[in-house]
Design a protein around this motif. Structure first.
Motif, PDB file in Angstrom:
ATOM      1  N   LYS A  58       0.806  -1.223   0.000  1.00 60.27           N
ATOM      2  CA  LYS A  58       0.000   0.000   0.000  1.00 60.27           C
ATOM      3  C   LYS A  58       0.836   1.267   0.000  1.00 60.27           C
ATOM      4  O   LYS A  58       0.350   2.334  -0.395  1.00 60.27           O
ATOM      5  CB  LYS A  58      -0.945  -0.003   1.208  1.00 60.27           C
ATOM      6  CG  LYS A  58      -2.002  -1.087   1.132  1.00 60.27           C
ATOM      7  CD  LYS A  58      -2.965  -1.016   2.308  1.00 60.27           C
ATOM      8  CE  LYS A  58      -4.066  -2.061   2.185  1.00 60.27           C
ATOM      9  NZ  LYS A  58      -5.026  -1.981   3.318  1.00 60.27           N
ATOM     10  N   HIS A  59       2.068   1.184   0.463  1.00 57.38           N
ATOM     11  CA  HIS A  59       2.924   2.367   0.514  1.00 57.38           C
ATOM     12  C   HIS A  59       4.060   2.311  -0.511  1.00 57.38           C
ATOM     13  O   HIS A  59       4.235   3.242  -1.303  1.00 57.38           O
ATOM     14  CB  HIS A  59       3.500   2.548   1.919  1.00 57.38           C
ATOM     15  CG  HIS A  59       2.488   2.990   2.933  1.00 57.38           C
ATOM     16  ND1 HIS A  59       1.402   3.752   2.606  1.00 57.38           N
ATOM     17  CD2 HIS A  59       2.415   2.770   4.276  1.00 57.38           C
ATOM     18  CE1 HIS A  59       0.686   4.008   3.707  1.00 57.38           C
ATOM     19  NE2 HIS A  59       1.278   3.416   4.715  1.00 57.38           N
ATOM     20  N   ASP A  62       2.777   1.248  -4.197  1.00 56.87           N
ATOM     21  CA  ASP A  62       1.902   2.356  -4.590  1.00 56.87           C
ATOM     22  C   ASP A  62       2.722   3.566  -5.019  1.00 56.87           C
ATOM     23  O   ASP A  62       2.428   4.221  -6.024  1.00 56.87           O
ATOM     24  CB  ASP A  62       0.996   2.716  -3.411  1.00 56.87           C
ATOM     25  CG  ASP A  62      -0.078   3.720  -3.784  1.00 56.87           C
ATOM     26  OD1 ASP A  62      -1.194   3.299  -4.119  1.00 56.87           O
ATOM     27  OD2 ASP A  62       0.207   4.939  -3.722  1.00 56.87           O
ATOM     28  N   SER A  63       3.769   3.863  -4.264  1.00 60.41           N
ATOM     29  CA  SER A  63       4.640   4.997  -4.593  1.00 60.41           C
ATOM     30  C   SER A  63       5.426   4.747  -5.872  1.00 60.41           C
ATOM     31  O   SER A  63       5.586   5.650  -6.701  1.00 60.41           O
ATOM     32  CB  SER A  63       5.610   5.262  -3.434  1.00 60.41           C
ATOM     33  OG  SER A  63       4.931   5.623  -2.251  1.00 60.41           O
ATOM     34  N   ALA A  65       4.678   3.119  -8.427  1.00 59.95           N
ATOM     35  CA  ALA A  65       3.878   3.040  -9.645  1.00 59.95           C
ATOM     36  C   ALA A  65       4.023   4.271 -10.520  1.00 59.95           C
ATOM     37  O   ALA A  65       3.735   4.228 -11.716  1.00 59.95           O
ATOM     38  CB  ALA A  65       2.401   2.824  -9.281  1.00 59.95           C
ATOM     39  N   ARG A 145       0.816  12.897  -2.743  1.00 61.71           N
ATOM     40  CA  ARG A 145       0.025  11.668  -2.607  1.00 61.71           C
ATOM     41  C   ARG A 145      -0.772  11.801  -1.317  1.00 61.71           C
ATOM     42  O   ARG A 145      -0.204  11.922  -0.238  1.00 61.71           O
ATOM     43  CB  ARG A 145       0.962  10.454  -2.541  1.00 61.71           C
ATOM     44  CG  ARG A 145       0.281   9.122  -2.214  1.00 61.71           C
ATOM     45  CD  ARG A 145       1.338   8.020  -2.109  1.00 61.71           C
ATOM     46  NE  ARG A 145       0.776   6.713  -1.812  1.00 61.71           N
ATOM     47  CZ  ARG A 145       0.712   6.200  -0.578  1.00 61.71           C
ATOM     48  NH1 ARG A 145       1.148   6.893   0.466  1.00 61.71           N
ATOM     49  NH2 ARG A 145       0.194   5.006  -0.396  1.00 61.71           N
ATOM     50  N   GLY A 172      -6.875   8.767  -6.057  1.00 66.89           N
ATOM     51  CA  GLY A 172      -7.672   7.559  -6.195  1.00 66.89           C
ATOM     52  C   GLY A 172      -8.810   7.720  -7.176  1.00 66.89           C
ATOM     53  O   GLY A 172      -9.344   6.744  -7.691  1.00 66.89           O
ATOM     54  N   LYS A 205      -5.361   5.655  -9.700  1.00 70.58           N
ATOM     55  CA  LYS A 205      -5.048   4.246  -9.496  1.00 70.58           C
ATOM     56  C   LYS A 205      -5.964   3.339 -10.318  1.00 70.58           C
ATOM     57  O   LYS A 205      -7.152   3.560 -10.404  1.00 70.58           O
ATOM     58  CB  LYS A 205      -5.188   3.883  -8.020  1.00 70.58           C
ATOM     59  CG  LYS A 205      -4.251   4.622  -7.101  1.00 70.58           C
ATOM     60  CD  LYS A 205      -4.519   4.250  -5.667  1.00 70.58           C
ATOM     61  CE  LYS A 205      -3.722   5.133  -4.713  1.00 70.58           C
ATOM     62  NZ  LYS A 205      -3.998   4.828  -3.307  1.00 70.58           N
ATOM     63  N   SER A 207      -6.479  -1.055 -10.791  1.00 71.30           N
ATOM     64  CA  SER A 207      -6.147  -2.304 -10.105  1.00 71.30           C
ATOM     65  C   SER A 207      -5.425  -3.262 -11.043  1.00 71.30           C
ATOM     66  O   SER A 207      -5.807  -3.450 -12.189  1.00 71.30           O
ATOM     67  CB  SER A 207      -7.414  -2.974  -9.581  1.00 71.30           C
ATOM     68  OG  SER A 207      -7.102  -4.180  -8.927  1.00 71.30           O
ATOM     69  N   PRO A 218      -1.143  -1.214  -7.322  1.00 70.29           N
ATOM     70  CA  PRO A 218      -1.606  -0.047  -8.076  1.00 70.29           C
ATOM     71  C   PRO A 218      -0.708   0.287  -9.253  1.00 70.29           C
ATOM     72  O   PRO A 218       0.502   0.146  -9.194  1.00 70.29           O
ATOM     73  CB  PRO A 218      -1.539   1.070  -7.036  1.00 70.29           C
ATOM     74  CG  PRO A 218      -0.419   0.648  -6.137  1.00 70.29           C
ATOM     75  CD  PRO A 218      -0.465  -0.868  -6.091  1.00 70.29           C
ATOM     76  N   THR A 219      -1.328   0.679 -10.326  1.00 71.28           N
ATOM     77  CA  THR A 219      -0.618   1.393 -11.379  1.00 71.28           C
ATOM     78  C   THR A 219      -1.293   2.748 -11.478  1.00 71.28           C
ATOM     79  O   THR A 219      -2.315   2.982 -10.855  1.00 71.28           O
ATOM     80  CB  THR A 219      -0.711   0.673 -12.739  1.00 71.28           C
ATOM     81  OG1 THR A 219      -2.088   0.552 -13.100  1.00 71.28           O
ATOM     82  CG2 THR A 219      -0.076  -0.702 -12.668  1.00 71.28           C
TER      83      THR A 219
END
Length: 230
Positions: A58-59, A62-63, A65, A145, A172, A205, A207, A218-219
């Protein structure tokens, strides 16, 4: 399997899903960053995510991406919290300079410790409100973010760029709160409209479910054409 090994397995799978190639040293730095965040989180409440394996997804992933879209060299991450997304991106881009800005001292102390422990030479943690911070030169990219609405980000960060600056917002969902007819003064005291900025890119984001342990890696899809053509 140790927690380090589990984190490394998740990271490798995520990097493959994101088509990113990082060295063994960079991968170890990302794992160590998660372990530091988990350790400090118990006392300093840096993030609501408590499981280090979830932190990796999640961190960190996610970053990372947004890696394909980061083409500037002097970057500021505003409202970075414990260093997200700036710290993982600094690890991925050792030749780029990152200023990580946050108003809370405990977060900046944590980031300072990470810089020392991870041996990062391209990261400068700064404690300040974004409205009060002034860089030595205009930043190439203002990155955020989970910081603020896009409209607030643009207004609060207007003094950090000139007309060549880029705003990259990781969201998001696509924001509906900005009019490109708005104008502001840049750090060079140029009055410009959002239409005059080199780019205002919003990455939303999507999926990706090809990671076996955790789904939803995430992309980011560049939706800037809906807001500003790059």
């Amino acid at each position: 399997m140790t927690i380090q090994q589990e984190l490394h397995t998740i990271l490798v799978s995520g990097l493959d899903a994101l088509s990113l190639d990082l060295s063994d040293k960079q991968q170890q730095q990302l794992v160590d960053y998660v372990l530091l965040m988990d350790k400090w989180n118990k006392a300093y409440n840096l993030t609501s995510v408590r499981d280090p394996k979830q932190m990796m997804v999640k961190h960190i992933l996610d970053s990372l991406a947004i890696v394909p879209f980061l083409d500037g060299n002097n970057i500021i991450d505003v409202g970075t919290g414990p260093g997200l997304p700036g710290m993982p991106l600094a690890i991925a881009f050792p030749d780029k300079s990152f200023t990580l800005l946050d108003s809370l001292g405990k977060r900046v102390r944590f980031m300072t410790q990470c810089v020392h422990t991870l041996g990062l030479t391209n990261v400068t943690p700064v404690q300040s409100r974004v409205e009060e911070h002034n860089g030595d030169t205009p930043y190439d990219i203002v990155l955020s973010r989970a910081f603020a609405s896009l409209k607030d980000m643009l207004h609060w960060c207007q003094h950090l760029v000139d007309s060549e600056g880029q705003f990259l917002a990781l969201k998001g969902q696509f924001p509906q709160d900005v009019s490109l007819e708005d104008s502001f003064f840049t750090c060079a005291n140029e009055k410009i409209s959002y239409n005059d900025i080199k780019s205002i890119a919003v990455y939303v984001k999507e999926s990706v479910t090809n990671l076996t342990y955790y789904t939803g890696i995430p992309t980011f899809k560049d939706l800037s054409s809906n807001l500003r053509i790059l």
